[in-house]
Design a protein around this motif. Sequence first.
Motif, mmCIF file in Angstrom:
data_model
loop_
_atom_site.group_PDB
_atom_site.id
_atom_site.type_symbol
_atom_site.label_atom_id
_atom_site.label_comp_id
_atom_site.label_asym_id
_atom_site.label_seq_id
_atom_site.Cartn_x
_atom_site.Cartn_y
_atom_site.Cartn_z
ATOM 1 N N LYS A 104 -9.758 -5.919 4.653
ATOM 2 C CA LYS A 104 -10.356 -5.733 3.323
ATOM 3 C C LYS A 104 -9.956 -4.361 2.749
ATOM 4 O O LYS A 104 -9.542 -4.274 1.581
ATOM 5 N N SER A 105 -10.039 -3.309 3.589
ATOM 6 C CA SER A 105 -9.657 -1.969 3.099
ATOM 7 C C SER A 105 -8.164 -1.904 2.796
ATOM 8 O O SER A 105 -7.744 -1.257 1.840
ATOM 9 N N ARG A 132 -6.680 -8.228 -4.444
ATOM 10 C CA ARG A 132 -8.083 -8.669 -4.421
ATOM 11 C C ARG A 132 -8.342 -9.442 -3.131
ATOM 12 O O ARG A 132 -7.611 -10.397 -2.827
ATOM 13 N N PHE A 133 -9.379 -9.041 -2.389
ATOM 14 C CA PHE A 133 -9.706 -9.720 -1.129
ATOM 15 C C PHE A 133 -10.807 -10.761 -1.367
ATOM 16 O O PHE A 133 -11.833 -10.460 -1.967
ATOM 17 N N GLY A 162 -3.924 -2.751 -3.638
ATOM 18 C CA GLY A 162 -4.147 -3.275 -4.995
ATOM 19 C C GLY A 162 -4.240 -4.790 -5.009
ATOM 20 O O GLY A 162 -3.906 -5.449 -5.994
ATOM 21 N N SER A 214 0.834 -1.200 0.000
ATOM 22 C CA SER A 214 0.000 0.000 0.000
ATOM 23 C C SER A 214 0.879 1.265 0.000
ATOM 24 O O SER A 214 0.618 2.220 -0.739
ATOM 25 N N CYS A 243 -6.348 -4.311 1.762
ATOM 26 C CA CYS A 243 -6.152 -4.984 0.459
ATOM 27 C C CYS A 243 -6.462 -4.010 -0.680
ATOM 28 O O CYS A 243 -5.720 -3.926 -1.667
ATOM 29 N N LEU A 244 -7.561 -3.290 -0.510
ATOM 30 C CA LEU A 244 -7.982 -2.342 -1.550
ATOM 31 C C LEU A 244 -6.875 -1.324 -1.797
ATOM 32 O O LEU A 244 -6.505 -1.049 -2.942
ATOM 33 N N ARG A 245 -6.317 -0.782 -0.692
ATOM 34 C CA ARG A 245 -5.265 0.236 -0.834
ATOM 35 C C ARG A 245 -3.988 -0.354 -1.422
ATOM 36 O O ARG A 245 -3.208 0.332 -2.056
ATOM 37 N N HIS A 291 -3.890 -11.971 -4.826
ATOM 38 C CA HIS A 291 -5.170 -12.220 -4.153
ATOM 39 C C HIS A 291 -4.881 -12.608 -2.721
ATOM 40 O O HIS A 291 -3.906 -13.314 -2.452
#
Length: 390
Positions: A76-77, A85-86, A83, A26, A79-81, A44
């Motif tokens: 989960k957040s 996939r959660f 890049g 991140s 992972c989003l930051r 992932h």
Amino acid sequence: MKRMSKKTLLLAGAGHAHIGLLRRLSADRSKNNASNALIDTDIHLISEQPHTLYSGMLPGWMAGHYQLDEISIDTKSLCLRAGVRFIQQSIINITAASNTVETSGNERFDYDVLSLNTGADTDLRGLSQAYDDMSNDTRDDMSNDVIAIRPLSTFTLQWQQILADARQSEQYRLAVVGAGAAATELVMAAQVALQKINNNHQVTLVCGENLLSGFVPSFRQRVIKQLHRHSITIIEARATAYRDGKLSTSNDSFPVDAVIAATGVRGAAWTVSTDLETVDNGFVAVNSQQQSVSHPNVFAVGDVATRVDQYVAHSGVHAVHGGAIEAGNILAYLQSKMLTEYQPKTHTLYLLSCGDKYAIGSWGSVSLQGRWVWYLKRQIDKRFVTSCAA
Ligand SMILES: Cc1cc2nc3c(=O)[nH]c(=O)nc-3n(C[C@H](O)[C@H](O)[C@H](O)COP(=O)(O)OP(=O)(O)OC[C@H]3O[C@@H](n4cnc5c(N)ncnc54)[C@H](O)[C@@H]3O)c2cc1C
């Protein structure tokens, strides 16, 4: 020019090491600094829960010093930051020969490189000598009765039920079984929380003869004094079974309303059917580079793994520090570069909370205690959790 197909890096579990890797990805992403190894790689992460509870702060939550969201990391957040996939699923098997991970949702995920950081299960075998011979149904019955500290997410619900039951009771009796640092932290947190409800409530530590055997004597003595200060009953016998409201030990049996097992770890249930090489009843066997000894494209770190070349304790500290080396090795492996060995430090800082904003610290042969040690622990723990949200 023909473009090479993308590789898949699968991260299994959201333990300390993967949280560290996600933070690194991140931070790199926000600086537009992605590693070359990852340019052609999809990442992932599969984990059971969208949040990871931080075990170091769990006793503080039990004692009422933290809210649950203060000890939770939003995986989960993150992972989003990062890049990544959660995927919220539970892993039930890994077939390394075909590079596949199977989940409870009946899905299969293929990988080129796999990193395992799923932690381990609470070792309940001592609580029933015949545990390994039991049918799965009987084991389930037993685990319904004994409250295992892991998974932490289930434990937090069960602890809230204990508090609710204690509020309805005139004299609630809780036993904590275990002899390690986690068991002593839990028992003091539990005593503080239950006595806040009613002074008649009582917690007992059932610890066998080897209480804190891995620690230096001065640290051990400090912890025992704190257990006495809290008027915790200490039973130096092995707990052997819990049935019909009675906890049996190697010496005696006595009535209790609930039993919490903080009895160390055993290999995770999914390892029973994997073709990865395992040791000591289900820990993934890894070398000094945290790489599976049977399948070089699989890395494992933290409680899920056991080093075959030297003894490294299963602890959060080694999950974090080993995880940093493992992360570098995954990137190196993807680029066919040299891997690095994880060399654990001889001494690690251990801070043990005593329930009421008081803590004991140990570093090698030195130990100390005080309220300031608790505040130091709080600062370190909070910094870790908040840095995952930044
Ligand atoms: C109360 C308590 C206090 C502790 N305090 C300390 C301390 O102060 N210092 C220290 O060094 N150690 C401490 N420990 C030990 C420490 O918690 C563990 O050693 C550490 O959590 C191991 O980290 P890990 O990264 O291997 O996995 P874990 O932290 O166990 O994380 C595993 C992750 O994988 C996920 N997962 C598990 N199984 C599956 C599956 N089948 N499919 C998908 N996802 C899965 C879980 O949901 C979780 O997110 C403490 C333990 C307890 C219980």
